[in-house]
Motif scaffolding. Structure first.
Motif, PDB file in Angstrom:
ATOM      1  N   ALA A  22      44.388  -1.156 -26.526  1.00 38.63           N
ATOM      2  CA  ALA A  22      44.036  -2.120 -27.573  1.00 38.63           C
ATOM      3  C   ALA A  22      42.594  -1.945 -28.029  1.00 38.63           C
ATOM      4  CB  ALA A  22      44.270  -3.539 -27.069  1.00 38.63           C
ATOM      5  N   LYS A  23      41.689  -1.759 -27.082  1.00 40.63           N
ATOM      6  CA  LYS A  23      40.274  -1.615 -27.434  1.00 40.63           C
ATOM      7  C   LYS A  23      40.007  -0.298 -28.161  1.00 40.63           C
ATOM      8  CE  LYS A  23      38.943  -5.454 -25.355  1.00 40.63           C
ATOM      9  NZ  LYS A  23      38.509  -6.640 -26.134  1.00 40.63           N
ATOM     10  N   ALA A  24      40.836   0.722 -27.909  1.00 36.71           N
ATOM     11  CA  ALA A  24      40.653   2.024 -28.560  1.00 36.71           C
ATOM     12  C   ALA A  24      41.286   2.083 -29.944  1.00 36.71           C
ATOM     13  CB  ALA A  24      41.241   3.128 -27.680  1.00 36.71           C
ATOM     14  N   SER A  25      42.043   1.064 -30.321  1.00 34.04           N
ATOM     15  CA  SER A  25      42.757   1.079 -31.600  1.00 34.04           C
ATOM     16  C   SER A  25      41.799   0.952 -32.775  1.00 34.04           C
ATOM     17  CB  SER A  25      43.759  -0.083 -31.660  1.00 34.04           C
ATOM     18  OG  SER A  25      44.793   0.088 -30.724  1.00 34.04           O
ATOM     19  N   GLY A  30      45.496  -7.817 -37.232  1.00 34.90           N
ATOM     20  CA  GLY A  30      46.475  -8.345 -36.293  1.00 34.90           C
ATOM     21  C   GLY A  30      45.979  -8.339 -34.863  1.00 34.90           C
ATOM     22  N   ASP A  31      45.326  -7.255 -34.453  1.00 40.51           N
ATOM     23  CA  ASP A  31      44.793  -7.201 -33.092  1.00 40.51           C
ATOM     24  C   ASP A  31      43.651  -8.196 -32.908  1.00 40.51           C
ATOM     25  OD1 ASP A  31      46.598  -5.248 -32.334  1.00 40.51           O
ATOM     26  OD2 ASP A  31      45.235  -3.584 -32.752  1.00 40.51           O
ATOM     27  N   ALA A  32      42.851  -8.395 -33.961  1.00 45.88           N
ATOM     28  CA  ALA A  32      41.787  -9.400 -33.883  1.00 45.88           C
ATOM     29  C   ALA A  32      42.390 -10.795 -33.756  1.00 45.88           C
ATOM     30  CB  ALA A  32      40.891  -9.310 -35.115  1.00 45.88           C
ATOM     31  N   LEU A  33      43.446 -11.063 -34.517  1.00 47.52           N
ATOM     32  CA  LEU A  33      44.122 -12.354 -34.452  1.00 47.52           C
ATOM     33  C   LEU A  33      44.688 -12.616 -33.062  1.00 47.52           C
ATOM     34  CD1 LEU A  33      45.182 -14.837 -36.068  1.00 47.52           C
ATOM     35  CD2 LEU A  33      47.213 -13.481 -36.611  1.00 47.52           C
ATOM     36  N   ALA A  34      45.167 -11.557 -32.418  1.00 51.87           N
ATOM     37  CA  ALA A  34      45.743 -11.680 -31.076  1.00 51.87           C
ATOM     38  C   ALA A  34      44.681 -11.713 -29.985  1.00 51.87           C
ATOM     39  CB  ALA A  34      46.701 -10.520 -30.820  1.00 51.87           C
ATOM     40  N   GLY A  35      43.413 -11.495 -30.347  1.00 57.39           N
ATOM     41  CA  GLY A  35      42.345 -11.473 -29.361  1.00 57.39           C
ATOM     42  C   GLY A  35      42.310 -10.208 -28.531  1.00 57.39           C
ATOM     43  N   LEU A  36      42.842  -9.115 -29.081  1.00 55.58           N
ATOM     44  CA  LEU A  36      42.953  -7.860 -28.334  1.00 55.58           C
ATOM     45  C   LEU A  36      41.973  -6.792 -28.800  1.00 55.58           C
ATOM     46  CD1 LEU A  36      46.868  -7.534 -28.328  1.00 55.58           C
ATOM     47  CD2 LEU A  36      45.415  -8.522 -26.538  1.00 55.58           C
ATOM     48  N   ALA A  37      41.402  -6.943 -29.984  1.00 57.21           N
ATOM     49  CA  ALA A  37      40.607  -5.880 -30.589  1.00 57.21           C
ATOM     50  C   ALA A  37      39.266  -5.698 -29.880  1.00 57.21           C
ATOM     51  CB  ALA A  37      40.368  -6.194 -32.065  1.00 57.21           C
ATOM     52  N   ALA A  38      38.691  -4.511 -30.049  1.00 59.37           N
ATOM     53  CA  ALA A  38      37.347  -4.251 -29.534  1.00 59.37           C
ATOM     54  C   ALA A  38      36.351  -5.207 -30.181  1.00 59.37           C
ATOM     55  CB  ALA A  38      36.956  -2.804 -29.820  1.00 59.37           C
ATOM     56  N   ASN A  39      35.343  -5.591 -29.426  1.00 63.42           N
ATOM     57  CA  ASN A  39      34.348  -6.543 -29.924  1.00 63.42           C
ATOM     58  C   ASN A  39      33.250  -5.883 -30.742  1.00 63.42           C
ATOM     59  OD1 ASN A  39      35.494  -8.905 -28.676  1.00 63.42           O
ATOM     60  ND2 ASN A  39      34.775  -8.096 -26.710  1.00 63.42           N
ATOM     61  N   SER A  40      33.186  -4.552 -30.694  1.00 59.83           N
ATOM     62  CA  SER A  40      32.157  -3.833 -31.444  1.00 59.83           C
ATOM     63  C   SER A  40      32.616  -2.403 -31.665  1.00 59.83           C
ATOM     64  CB  SER A  40      30.831  -3.827 -30.675  1.00 59.83           C
ATOM     65  OG  SER A  40      30.964  -3.079 -29.473  1.00 59.83           O
ATOM     66  N   TYR A  41      31.954  -1.708 -32.586  1.00 61.39           N
ATOM     67  CA  TYR A  41      32.248  -0.292 -32.797  1.00 61.39           C
ATOM     68  C   TYR A  41      31.957   0.503 -31.529  1.00 61.39           C
ATOM     69  CZ  TYR A  41      32.788  -1.046 -37.828  1.00 61.39           C
ATOM     70  OH  TYR A  41      33.232  -1.464 -39.053  1.00 61.39           O
ATOM     71  N   GLU A  42      30.907   0.106 -30.820  1.00 60.50           N
ATOM     72  CA  GLU A  42      30.557   0.823 -29.594  1.00 60.50           C
ATOM     73  C   GLU A  42      31.663   0.684 -28.551  1.00 60.50           C
ATOM     74  OE1 GLU A  42      27.415  -0.141 -26.236  1.00 60.50           O
ATOM     75  OE2 GLU A  42      26.433   0.944 -27.882  1.00 60.50           O
ATOM     76  N   ALA A  63      53.581   0.803 -16.560  1.00 65.96           N
ATOM     77  CA  ALA A  63      54.281   0.237 -17.715  1.00 65.96           C
ATOM     78  C   ALA A  63      53.424  -0.856 -18.353  1.00 65.96           C
ATOM     79  CB  ALA A  63      55.627  -0.335 -17.289  1.00 65.96           C
ATOM     80  N   LEU A  64      53.302  -0.814 -19.670  1.00 63.62           N
ATOM     81  CA  LEU A  64      52.502  -1.824 -20.363  1.00 63.62           C
ATOM     82  C   LEU A  64      53.170  -3.193 -20.307  1.00 63.62           C
ATOM     83  CD1 LEU A  64      51.359   0.112 -23.570  1.00 63.62           C
ATOM     84  CD2 LEU A  64      50.409   0.158 -21.255  1.00 63.62           C
ATOM     85  N   ILE A  65      54.496  -3.203 -20.354  1.00 65.07           N
ATOM     86  CA  ILE A  65      55.284  -4.427 -20.214  1.00 65.07           C
ATOM     87  C   ILE A  65      56.203  -4.200 -19.020  1.00 65.07           C
ATOM     88  CG2 ILE A  65      56.904  -6.009 -21.338  1.00 65.07           C
ATOM     89  CD1 ILE A  65      55.867  -4.926 -24.038  1.00 65.07           C
ATOM     90  N   PRO A  66      56.226  -5.104 -18.044  1.00 66.45           N
ATOM     91  CA  PRO A  66      56.947  -4.836 -16.792  1.00 66.45           C
ATOM     92  C   PRO A  66      58.398  -4.419 -17.000  1.00 66.45           C
ATOM     93  CG  PRO A  66      55.589  -6.790 -16.554  1.00 66.45           C
ATOM     94  CD  PRO A  66      55.515  -6.400 -18.008  1.00 66.45           C
ATOM     95  N   TYR A  67      58.800  -3.434 -16.234  1.00 65.25           N
ATOM     96  CA  TYR A  67      60.154  -2.886 -16.265  1.00 65.25           C
ATOM     97  C   TYR A  67      61.198  -3.979 -16.058  1.00 65.25           C
ATOM     98  CZ  TYR A  67      64.002   0.295 -14.891  1.00 65.25           C
ATOM     99  OH  TYR A  67      65.201   0.973 -14.794  1.00 65.25           O
ATOM    100  N   VAL A 303      49.965  -6.411 -25.798  1.00 70.24           N
ATOM    101  CA  VAL A 303      49.932  -5.005 -26.216  1.00 70.24           C
ATOM    102  C   VAL A 303      49.562  -4.950 -27.694  1.00 70.24           C
ATOM    103  CG1 VAL A 303      51.293  -2.888 -26.480  1.00 70.24           C
ATOM    104  CG2 VAL A 303      51.660  -4.388 -24.500  1.00 70.24           C
ATOM    105  N   ASP A 304      48.690  -4.027 -28.068  1.00 72.54           N
ATOM    106  CA  ASP A 304      48.250  -3.932 -29.464  1.00 72.54           C
ATOM    107  C   ASP A 304      49.425  -3.634 -30.385  1.00 72.54           C
ATOM    108  OD1 ASP A 304      48.094  -0.821 -30.409  1.00 72.54           O
ATOM    109  OD2 ASP A 304      47.726  -0.986 -28.256  1.00 72.54           O
ATOM    110  N   GLN A 305      49.267  -3.989 -31.667  1.00 70.23           N
ATOM    111  CA  GLN A 305      50.410  -3.962 -32.577  1.00 70.23           C
ATOM    112  C   GLN A 305      50.892  -2.550 -32.882  1.00 70.23           C
ATOM    113  OE1 GLN A 305      48.731  -6.164 -35.934  1.00 70.23           O
ATOM    114  NE2 GLN A 305      48.643  -4.295 -37.156  1.00 70.23           N
TER     115      GLN A 305
END
Length: 457
Positions: A22-25, A30-42, A63-67, A303-305
């Protein structure tokens, strides 16, 4: 497992793989709305650096979502082809990017490893790629499908003729179909989004399209984009259904919000196959997807969109569809805010699907409240054409009067074919020439009032 990277005196830590992804996206609303996005370009760049070092094998272990909680996760892991994965199993995500870009990694090589690539691997490597990288690799992927014609051949572009009407008026829909056929559109599918879910209305639409196809011997396939349960009922009632349609997503919870699960899709697939209506092949499914659907359904599991979207392609791949497409800008600016985000998402979706072996088109579109315009769509259309997109939409005037959004027109397909030298499905092209709609070169002819199609309508 914790992932970390140090920049200067500052160490960034990411508690798990889904957080790292998510942070690398690339930035999107949408990811910002979900609270998943990186907080800065760095932070985003540091996450990319850390992601590049992750071994591809890690995606099979974490697994990103449990099996136990998600049937899409179970599908991904249970259907993973270890033999296909073996040639790339030693690579990290960064190495995988470099390998994909090699000239020696050709179409045959990509096809041979497709079933060994999980959606999460595809999403991960896409986050390290520039737009031109996504275009270059997708262009090398070959995914060919067949029903009554052949779709996805190199150097070809197909069009879904989308003759929607706000009241499902059969004459209005037929007029839009005529318009599209005379512009050489419809080789992907003639697909109607109905305003009603009445079985009587839907049956009229299926019958009208099939009667037209048979009368003029058109090598095409038709589809009414209603819920899969309605299509199963219609098949039982004797409807002339070519392709079975359903919107799908990358998590069980999101698919449940659509009223589906894998068992229901298997039932629909079997029902469509039982009709035996394809003359060239048995790819009988048509799927639509879109970034943001998991968040809007509350089914993203943190999980990011874009990764959720890639997981939807595992569902599609399971059923060998004739067509799949992303409705990239349709869900709205809450998920893809502006033209830049829509363009990036469209290229990601096409790349990930093709890498996984899924026949991928795109509804190059936006809604009126997005920070986007037709120039943005022209840019995405052209980039996807260069990337080898399987099909696009053809809508009268590019303005869908039933769904109320802006997409691509019959003229847009003509532009793309002319600019990039792309052909229609060969069987459909031959029919257009036979009907004196096109010249032998594929260019449109002047149509007089006495043309057979005009007289029929």
């Amino acid at each position: 497992m914790t992932y970390q990277t140090t920049v200067g005196s500052l160490t960034y830590r990411f508690p798990d793989l889904k957080t790292l992804l998510a942070k690398a996206s690339p930035a999107r609303s949408g990811d910002a709305l979900a609270g998943l996005a990186a907080n800065s370009y760095e932070e985003r760049m540091v996450a990319k650096i850390a992601l590049a070092e992750v071994p591809l094998k890690r995606f099979l272990d974490e697994a990103l979502i449990p099996y136990e909680e998600d049937e899409v996760t179970r599908l991904i892991l249970d259907s993973h082809d270890a033999a296909a994965f073996a040639p790339i199993s030693h690579l990290s995500v960064g190495d995988f990017r470099d390998w994909l870009l090699l000239d020696s990694t050709d179409s045959a090589t990509l096809a041979s490893v497709a079933k060994g690539i999980t959606p999460e691997m595809a999403a991960a490597v896409s986050k390290l790629m520039r737009n031109q990288d996504l275009i270059l690799v997708a262009k090398k992927c070959r995914v060919v499908t067949r029903f009554r014609n052949t779709i996805g051949l190199p150097g070809h572009l197909s069009v879904r003729l989308q003759p929607n009407h706000p009241t499902d008026d059969v004459r209005g829909i037929a007029a839009s179909m005529l318009d599209g056929l005379l512009y050489g559109s419809g080789d992907a599918v003639v697909g109607i989004n109905p305003a009603s879910d009445s079985q009587a209305t839907l049956m009229q639409l299926w019958q009208m399209m099939d009667e037209l196809r048979q009368r003029f011997e058109i090598p095409m396939q038709s589809c009414v984009l209603t819920h899969v349960t309605s299509q199963i009922q219609a098949i039982e009632a004797g409807a002339p259904i070519d392709l079975v349609f359903q919107s799908i997503a990358g998590t069980q919870k999101t698919n449940e919000s659509f009223g589906i699960d894998l068992a229901l899709l298997r039932e629909a697939h079997a029902a469509a196959l039982s009709l035996g209506r394809g003359t060239l092949g048995d790819n009988v499914m048509y799927f639509e997807t879109g970034q943001g659907s998991a968040l809007s359904a509350g089914g993203h599991h943190g999980v990011d969109q874009q990764t959720c979207e890639a997981r939807a392609y595992a569902v599609a791949r399971e059923f060998r569809p004739l067509l799949t497409n992303s409705v990239v800008g349709f869900i709205g600016p809450e998920y893809l805010y502006d033209g830049k985000q829509i363009i990036r998402a469209g290229l990601e979706d096409h790349f990930c699907a093709k890498l996984l072996g899924v026949p991928m088109g795109c509804d190059v579109c936006y809604t009126n409240h997005a920070e986007a315009d037709q120039d943005d769509m022209d840019n995405l259309l052209t980039l996807l054409g260069a990337a080898g997109i399987t099909f696009i939409m053809g809508i009268p005037g590019a303005d869908d009067i039933m769904l109320n959004y802006q997409s691509t027109s019959f003229h847009d397909a003509l532009y793309l074919r002319s600019t990039l030298g792309l052909k229609r499905a060969p069987e459909f092209d031959a029919w257009l020439a036979k009907m004196a709609i096109t010249e032998a070169s594929g260019q449109l002819r002047q149509i007089g009032r006495g043309h057979d199609l005009l007289r029929a309508f």
